[in-house]
Design an enzyme around this catalytic site. Structure first.
Site, PDB file in Angstrom:
ATOM      1  N   LYS A 260      -0.683   3.943   4.559  1.00  0.00           N
ATOM      2  CA  LYS A 260      -0.620   3.558   3.145  1.00  0.00           C
ATOM      3  C   LYS A 260       0.265   4.566   2.391  1.00  0.00           C
ATOM      4  O   LYS A 260       1.472   4.557   2.582  1.00  0.00           O
ATOM      5  CB  LYS A 260      -2.029   3.406   2.607  1.00  0.00           C
ATOM      6  CG  LYS A 260      -2.689   2.185   3.291  1.00  0.00           C
ATOM      7  CD  LYS A 260      -4.114   1.949   2.971  1.00  0.00           C
ATOM      8  CE  LYS A 260      -4.551   0.634   3.609  1.00  0.00           C
ATOM      9  NZ  LYS A 260      -5.782   0.727   4.360  1.00  0.00           N
TER      10      LYS A 260
ATOM     11  N   HIS B 182      -7.466   4.679   0.963  1.00  0.00           N
ATOM     12  CA  HIS B 182      -6.713   4.392  -0.263  1.00  0.00           C
ATOM     13  C   HIS B 182      -6.520   5.622  -1.150  1.00  0.00           C
ATOM     14  O   HIS B 182      -5.892   5.528  -2.199  1.00  0.00           O
ATOM     15  CB  HIS B 182      -7.403   3.283  -1.065  1.00  0.00           C
ATOM     16  CG  HIS B 182      -7.454   2.007  -0.300  1.00  0.00           C
ATOM     17  ND1 HIS B 182      -6.369   1.167  -0.196  1.00  0.00           N
ATOM     18  CD2 HIS B 182      -8.432   1.462   0.458  1.00  0.00           C
ATOM     19  CE1 HIS B 182      -6.686   0.155   0.576  1.00  0.00           C
ATOM     20  NE2 HIS B 182      -7.924   0.303   0.989  1.00  0.00           N
TER      21      HIS B 182
ATOM     22  N   ASN C 121       0.831  -1.210   0.000  1.00  0.00           N
ATOM     23  CA  ASN C 121       0.000   0.000   0.000  1.00  0.00           C
ATOM     24  C   ASN C 121       0.864   1.258   0.000  1.00  0.00           C
ATOM     25  O   ASN C 121       0.374   2.352   0.259  1.00  0.00           O
ATOM     26  CB  ASN C 121      -0.901   0.031   1.235  1.00  0.00           C
ATOM     27  CG  ASN C 121      -1.877  -1.132   1.244  1.00  0.00           C
ATOM     28  OD1 ASN C 121      -2.351  -1.554   0.197  1.00  0.00           O
ATOM     29  ND2 ASN C 121      -2.172  -1.650   2.420  1.00  0.00           N
TER      30      ASN C 121
ATOM     31  N   SER D  32     -11.338  -0.651  -1.415  1.00  0.00           N
ATOM     32  CA  SER D  32     -10.084  -1.406  -1.319  1.00  0.00           C
ATOM     33  C   SER D  32     -10.027  -2.664  -2.165  1.00  0.00           C
ATOM     34  O   SER D  32      -8.953  -3.033  -2.626  1.00  0.00           O
ATOM     35  CB  SER D  32      -9.782  -1.742   0.132  1.00  0.00           C
ATOM     36  OG  SER D  32     -10.920  -2.190   0.803  1.00  0.00           O
TER      37      SER D  32
ATOM     38  N   ASP E  69     -14.392   7.216   4.155  1.00  0.00           N
ATOM     39  CA  ASP E  69     -13.088   6.644   4.479  1.00  0.00           C
ATOM     40  C   ASP E  69     -12.190   6.763   3.252  1.00  0.00           C
ATOM     41  O   ASP E  69     -12.445   6.151   2.219  1.00  0.00           O
ATOM     42  CB  ASP E  69     -13.282   5.178   4.898  1.00  0.00           C
ATOM     43  CG  ASP E  69     -11.969   4.487   5.265  1.00  0.00           C
ATOM     44  OD1 ASP E  69     -10.893   4.997   4.897  1.00  0.00           O
ATOM     45  OD2 ASP E  69     -12.033   3.414   5.898  1.00  0.00           O
TER      46      ASP E  69
ATOM     47  N   GLU F 171     -16.584   4.342   1.380  1.00  0.00           N
ATOM     48  CA  GLU F 171     -15.171   4.617   1.126  1.00  0.00           C
ATOM     49  C   GLU F 171     -15.121   5.515  -0.098  1.00  0.00           C
ATOM     50  O   GLU F 171     -16.100   5.601  -0.840  1.00  0.00           O
ATOM     51  CB  GLU F 171     -14.413   3.306   0.850  1.00  0.00           C
ATOM     52  CG  GLU F 171     -14.193   2.499   2.106  1.00  0.00           C
ATOM     53  CD  GLU F 171     -13.653   1.097   1.842  1.00  0.00           C
ATOM     54  OE1 GLU F 171     -12.787   0.925   0.974  1.00  0.00           O
ATOM     55  OE2 GLU F 171     -14.125   0.171   2.526  1.00  0.00           O
TER      56      GLU F 171
ATOM     57  N   HIS G 102     -15.160  -1.388   4.219  1.00  0.00           N
ATOM     58  CA  HIS G 102     -14.076  -2.127   4.884  1.00  0.00           C
ATOM     59  C   HIS G 102     -14.528  -2.756   6.213  1.00  0.00           C
ATOM     60  O   HIS G 102     -15.400  -2.228   6.910  1.00  0.00           O
ATOM     61  CB  HIS G 102     -12.943  -1.126   5.161  1.00  0.00           C
ATOM     62  CG  HIS G 102     -11.657  -1.722   5.613  1.00  0.00           C
ATOM     63  ND1 HIS G 102     -11.251  -1.717   6.926  1.00  0.00           N
ATOM     64  CD2 HIS G 102     -10.670  -2.333   4.906  1.00  0.00           C
ATOM     65  CE1 HIS G 102     -10.055  -2.284   7.019  1.00  0.00           C
ATOM     66  NE2 HIS G 102      -9.681  -2.663   5.811  1.00  0.00           N
TER      67      HIS G 102
HETATM   68  C1  PLP Z   1      -6.297  -0.044   5.615  1.00  0.00           C
HETATM   69  C2  PLP Z   1      -7.691   0.433   5.843  1.00  0.00           C
HETATM   70  C3  PLP Z   1      -8.138   0.830   7.098  1.00  0.00           C
HETATM   71  C4  PLP Z   1      -7.316   0.607   8.339  1.00  0.00           C
HETATM   72  O1  PLP Z   1      -6.341   1.553   8.495  1.00  0.00           O
HETATM   73  P1  PLP Z   1      -5.120   1.231   9.470  1.00  0.00           P
HETATM   74  O2  PLP Z   1      -4.492   2.551   9.721  1.00  0.00           O
HETATM   75  O3  PLP Z   1      -4.248   0.280   8.722  1.00  0.00           O
HETATM   76  O4  PLP Z   1      -5.687   0.616  10.701  1.00  0.00           O
HETATM   77  C5  PLP Z   1      -9.383   1.409   7.198  1.00  0.00           C
HETATM   78  N1  PLP Z   1     -10.190   1.540   6.118  1.00  0.00           N
HETATM   79  C6  PLP Z   1      -9.810   1.120   4.903  1.00  0.00           C
HETATM   80  C7  PLP Z   1     -10.722   1.280   3.751  1.00  0.00           C
HETATM   81  C8  PLP Z   1      -8.554   0.530   4.733  1.00  0.00           C
HETATM   82  O5  PLP Z   1      -8.184   0.082   3.542  1.00  0.00           O
END
Ligand code: PLP
Length: 409
Positions: free
Chosen positions: A244, A213, A48, A184, A210, A180, A136
């Protein structure tokens, strides 16, 4: 023999029989390459580290050379509400708020904390959560921990969402729409301006996005899809993560000042956890300050995504999405495992994603591209995938006629 453990043994055996057993891989990292003990180096297509910053030792050196000694502290020793609120935390929050152009941000331990903590804090029994079917796992867990009722709408089906809002808005004190921005597992995107327009039809609807990504990857200054689509001020709860593209650890939520104050008082994974170590926050700040200048990396990454998707589709392979995450959907878990093993032998570290992470029958290889890759490397990957499916183009010179081995290993 303890029956508890027998039960665990049986469940693990079942997973193994289905081809769905997970275990921790032992990997060695060498910049853009990884290898398992004894294997050849493989180009990492599963990271990532979207902007290639984690492998930039010059950035790291620059950080070490310039950091204030007190910011090297490797622990905060306490929750932020007790003695863990180091000045660098607020410096990072202010920097992010300025870049995003929002009222406030709140630094959190990680994206998982953000998503499992914010929803239970802001939702109660008289709240309805409307969540995209593909959000997610951390958001699902946040919904489960809340007292709200939840309805999942079909993935990106905003017509269905509109009907659900019309049907329910009068029955709840608050509705929270959860999505999101870049998804993802499918690498496709939500239509944020349309979501904002839907939310604005009613005065009791909040929007939660969220951007795990997309933070760093999208937008003129790298602030995500919301920046790109011009709707940061209209998103009530905008979550970004640092693990990421930002090559660090931690997360933040961007929101109104009143929401920040509310979360500081009600969000359990903020209150009851040790704050991030100052050295980590200082590194995040170092990276965040430089994100606006990575336009070239963002443009290159978008080009690579287009190249891979287009190449797979031309070969009549199934590759949805529109981002730097390009899933090649193959169907059964066993088929995905076989293709991944084949690509790994060819020098590409690509991994299968299987149920229950994705719906049954949609097992896939999830290519996660980074700006550290070259276009020729993506062409070479495409050539290998086409050969595997017996779909080599009549002009195999796309990869310059060079064999994978001589090119990368
Ligand atoms: C990776 C991810 C998370 C978690 O984030 P971390 O900081 O790794 O705990 C949350 N939401 C999505 C969509 C993700 O891909």
């Amino acid at each position: 023999m303890n029956t508890l453990y027998q039960d665990m043994e049986a469940r693990l055996a079942l997973l193994e029989a289905e081809g769905n057993l997970r275990s921790l891989p032992r990997l060695e990292h060498h910049g853009r390459y990884v290898n398992t003990p004894g294997s050849k180096p493989m180009l990492n297509l599963s990271s990532n580290d979207y902007l290639g910053l984690a492998a930039r030792t010059d950035w790291w050196q620059d950080f070490i050379d310039n950091v204030q000694p007190e910011a090297l502290l490797p622990t905060s020793s306490s929750s932020r509400l007790l003695t863990g609120n180091f000045p660098v935390c607020e410096e990072l929050e202010e920097e992010l708020a300025a870049l995003l152009g929002c009222e406030a941000t709140l630094l959190l331990g990680c994206g998982y904390h953000a998503n499992t903590g914010i929803l239970p804090a802001v939702a109660d029994k008289s709240t309805l959560i409307l969540a995209d079917k593909l959000v997610h796992a951390s958001l699902i867990d946040g919904i489960r921990l809340s007292d709200a009722r939840c309805i999942r709408y079909r993935h990106n089906d905003l017509a269905q969402l509109e009907r659900l809002l019309a049907q329910h808005h009068g029955m709840y004190s608050r509705i929270i729409v959860v999505t999101e921005s870049i998804f993802s597992m499918d690498g496709d995107e939500a239509d944020l301006p349309r979501l904002v327009a839907l939310k604005k039809q009613y005065d009791n609807v909040m929007l939660y996005v969220d951007e795990a990504h997309a933070f760093g990857v999208r937008g003129r200054r790298g602030m995500g899809c919301a920046e790109e689509q011009g709707c940061i001020p209209d998103i009530d709860l905008l979550v970004g993560t640092f693990g990421k593209a930002a090559a660090s650890a931690g997360a933040f939520v961007a929101c109104k000042q009143i929401v920040r104050r509310y979360l500081v008082n009600h969000m359990r994974p903020f209150i009851f956890t040790t704050a991030l170590p100052p050295v980590n926050v200082a590194w995040t700040l170092h990276v965040v300050r430089r994100l606006p200048h990575l336009q070239e990396e963002r443009r290159h990454l978008a080009t690579l995504g287009g190249l891979l998707r287009q190449g797979l589709r031309q070969a009549e392979l199934q590759c949805p999405g529109s981002s730097h995450i390009a899933p090649l959907i193959v169907g059964e878990s066993t088929e995905a495992v076989k293709l991944a093993a084949h690509l790994q032998r060819q020098g590409f570290y690509a991994l299968p994603v299987r149920p229950p992470t994705v719906p049954p029958g949609t097992a896939r290889i999830r290519f996660s591209l980074t700006a550290a890759l070259k276009a020729e490397e993506v062409e070479s990957l495409l050539h290998n995938v086409r050969l595997y499916f017996n779909k080599a183009l009549p002009t195999p010179c796309l990869c310059n006629g060079k064999a994978m081995d001589s090119q990368y290993i």
